[in-house]
Scaffold this motif. Structure first.
Motif, PDB file in Angstrom:
ATOM      1  N   LYS A  38       0.989  -1.145  -0.210  1.00  0.00           N
ATOM      2  CA  LYS A  38       0.154  -0.057   0.094  1.00  0.00           C
ATOM      3  C   LYS A  38       0.818   1.323  -0.148  1.00  0.00           C
ATOM      4  O   LYS A  38       0.593   2.101  -0.694  1.00  0.00           O
ATOM      5  CB  LYS A  38      -0.934   0.020   1.231  1.00  0.00           C
ATOM      6  CG  LYS A  38      -2.134  -0.927   1.008  1.00  0.00           C
ATOM      7  CD  LYS A  38      -2.706  -0.964   2.447  1.00  0.00           C
ATOM      8  CE  LYS A  38      -4.075  -2.152   2.202  1.00  0.00           C
ATOM      9  NZ  LYS A  38      -4.856  -2.322   3.575  1.00  0.00           N
ATOM     10  N   ASP A  39       1.983   1.354   0.718  1.00  0.00           N
ATOM     11  CA  ASP A  39       2.907   2.474   0.828  1.00  0.00           C
ATOM     12  C   ASP A  39       3.479   2.582  -0.482  1.00  0.00           C
ATOM     13  O   ASP A  39       3.393   3.638  -1.046  1.00  0.00           O
ATOM     14  CB  ASP A  39       3.909   2.179   1.652  1.00  0.00           C
ATOM     15  CG  ASP A  39       3.570   2.265   3.248  1.00  0.00           C
ATOM     16  OD1 ASP A  39       2.519   2.581   3.461  1.00  0.00           O
ATOM     17  OD2 ASP A  39       4.228   1.896   3.890  1.00  0.00           O
ATOM     18  N   ALA A  40       3.981   1.812  -1.127  1.00  0.00           N
ATOM     19  CA  ALA A  40       4.658   1.699  -2.670  1.00  0.00           C
ATOM     20  C   ALA A  40       3.473   2.205  -3.399  1.00  0.00           C
ATOM     21  O   ALA A  40       4.020   3.114  -4.295  1.00  0.00           O
ATOM     22  CB  ALA A  40       4.997   0.437  -3.018  1.00  0.00           C
ATOM     23  N   VAL A  41       2.326   1.757  -3.712  1.00  0.00           N
ATOM     24  CA  VAL A  41       1.366   2.430  -4.478  1.00  0.00           C
ATOM     25  C   VAL A  41       1.102   3.695  -4.065  1.00  0.00           C
ATOM     26  O   VAL A  41       0.761   4.581  -5.073  1.00  0.00           O
ATOM     27  CB  VAL A  41      -0.052   1.540  -4.580  1.00  0.00           C
ATOM     28  CG1 VAL A  41      -1.077   2.038  -5.014  1.00  0.00           C
ATOM     29  CG2 VAL A  41       0.101   0.117  -4.843  1.00  0.00           C
ATOM     30  N   GLN A  42       0.920   3.971  -2.937  1.00  0.00           N
ATOM     31  CA  GLN A  42       0.569   5.567  -2.440  1.00  0.00           C
ATOM     32  C   GLN A  42       1.744   6.289  -2.983  1.00  0.00           C
ATOM     33  O   GLN A  42       1.497   7.359  -3.516  1.00  0.00           O
ATOM     34  CB  GLN A  42       0.448   5.593  -0.991  1.00  0.00           C
ATOM     35  CG  GLN A  42       0.077   7.013  -0.536  1.00  0.00           C
ATOM     36  CD  GLN A  42      -0.287   7.244   0.656  1.00  0.00           C
ATOM     37  OE1 GLN A  42      -0.177   6.154   1.679  1.00  0.00           O
ATOM     38  NE2 GLN A  42      -0.257   8.286   1.353  1.00  0.00           N
ATOM     39  N   GLU A  43       2.926   5.860  -2.869  1.00  0.00           N
ATOM     40  CA  GLU A  43       4.232   6.496  -3.158  1.00  0.00           C
ATOM     41  C   GLU A  43       4.217   6.803  -4.735  1.00  0.00           C
ATOM     42  O   GLU A  43       4.523   7.877  -5.500  1.00  0.00           O
ATOM     43  CB  GLU A  43       5.570   6.031  -2.954  1.00  0.00           C
ATOM     44  CG  GLU A  43       6.652   6.452  -3.320  1.00  0.00           C
ATOM     45  CD  GLU A  43       7.178   7.927  -2.900  1.00  0.00           C
ATOM     46  OE1 GLU A  43       7.980   8.471  -3.496  1.00  0.00           O
ATOM     47  OE2 GLU A  43       6.602   8.081  -1.763  1.00  0.00           O
ATOM     48  N   MET A  44       3.824   5.687  -5.636  1.00  0.00           N
ATOM     49  CA  MET A  44       3.699   5.934  -6.826  1.00  0.00           C
ATOM     50  C   MET A  44       2.656   6.822  -7.180  1.00  0.00           C
ATOM     51  O   MET A  44       2.987   7.888  -8.135  1.00  0.00           O
ATOM     52  CB  MET A  44       3.152   4.608  -7.577  1.00  0.00           C
ATOM     53  CG  MET A  44       3.262   4.600  -9.225  1.00  0.00           C
ATOM     54  SD  MET A  44       1.795   3.552  -9.968  1.00  0.00           S
ATOM     55  CE  MET A  44       0.274   3.932  -8.628  1.00  0.00           C
TER      56      MET A  44
END
Length: 161
Positions: A32-38
Motif C-alpha cells: 500500500k505504501d508503494a502504491v501511494q508513493e507511486m
C-alpha cells in the motif's frame, strides 16, 4: 491534467498496481505504501502525463521500480531481518537444523554443472535479471531460463528445499 482526468487514467488501475506491489514486497502495508508513493509521484508529474499512451503499463512499471528500490534499500532489509527475528521463536535444535539444511543446499549447489550453478547463483543470490545475466555470460534468455529451471529441479529432487 485535471484531477478528474488523472482519476480516469490512473486511479482505475489501483487494484492492479497494488497486486504487483504485494507480489514483489509480500507485505500488505508495504505494498500500500508503494502504491501511494507511486500516486504521489504521478500527481507531481501530472502535467507531463498526457504523453503516456498506456497508463496501466506505465503505472505497473513505476510501482515495480519503486518496490525493487525498496527491496534494495538497506533500511528495508534491516527492518525485514528484525521483523523476522522477532517473529521466529526457534529452539536451539531448529537453529542447528537450519544450519545443517543450509550446508546441504550449498553442497547441492556446488554439485551442479558449472553453467547451471553460475546462472542459479547470479539469479538467486546476486538478484540479477535475465538480461543482466545474458550480458555477462553471453547466453540467450531462453538458455538461461532452461539452465535455471534444471538447476532448481535438481535441487528439489534432493528433497532439501
Amino acid at each position: 491534467m485535471t484531477g478528474e482526468e488523472f482519476a480516469d487514467r490512473f486511479l482505475v488501475y489501483s487494484d492492479s498496481f497494488y497486486r504487483v506491489a504485494l507480489y514483489i514486497l509480500e507485505s500488505d502495508a508495504d505494498a500500500k505504501d508503494a502504491v501511494q508513493e507511486m500516486y504521489v509521484r504521478l500527481w507531481k508529474a501530472r502535467d507531463t502525463l498526457s504523453a503516456v499512451k498506456n497508463p496501466k503499463s506505465y503505472g505497473i512499471v513505476m510501482v515495480r521500480n519503486l518496490c525493487l528500490d525498496k527491496l534494495r534499500s538497506s533500511s528495508y532489509r534491516n527492518t525485514e531481518l528484525l521483523r523476522t527475528d522477532m517473529m521466529s521463536e526457534e529452539t536451539p535444535y531448529e537453529d542447528i537444523s537450519g544450519k545443517e539444511r543450509f550446508r546441504e543446499v550449498a553442497k547441492a549447489i556446488s554439485g551442479l554443472p558449472e553453467r547451471e550453478r553460475t546462472v542459479l547463483l547470479m539469479k538467486v543470490f546476486d538478484g540479477l535479471t535475465y538480461d543482466e545475466i545474458s550480458e555477462r555470460t553471453g547466453m540467450s534468455n531462453l538458455t538461461l531460463r532452461v539452465l535455471l529451471s534444471n538447476a532448481r529441479r535438481k535441487i528439489r529432487k534432493l528433497k532439501i528445499v
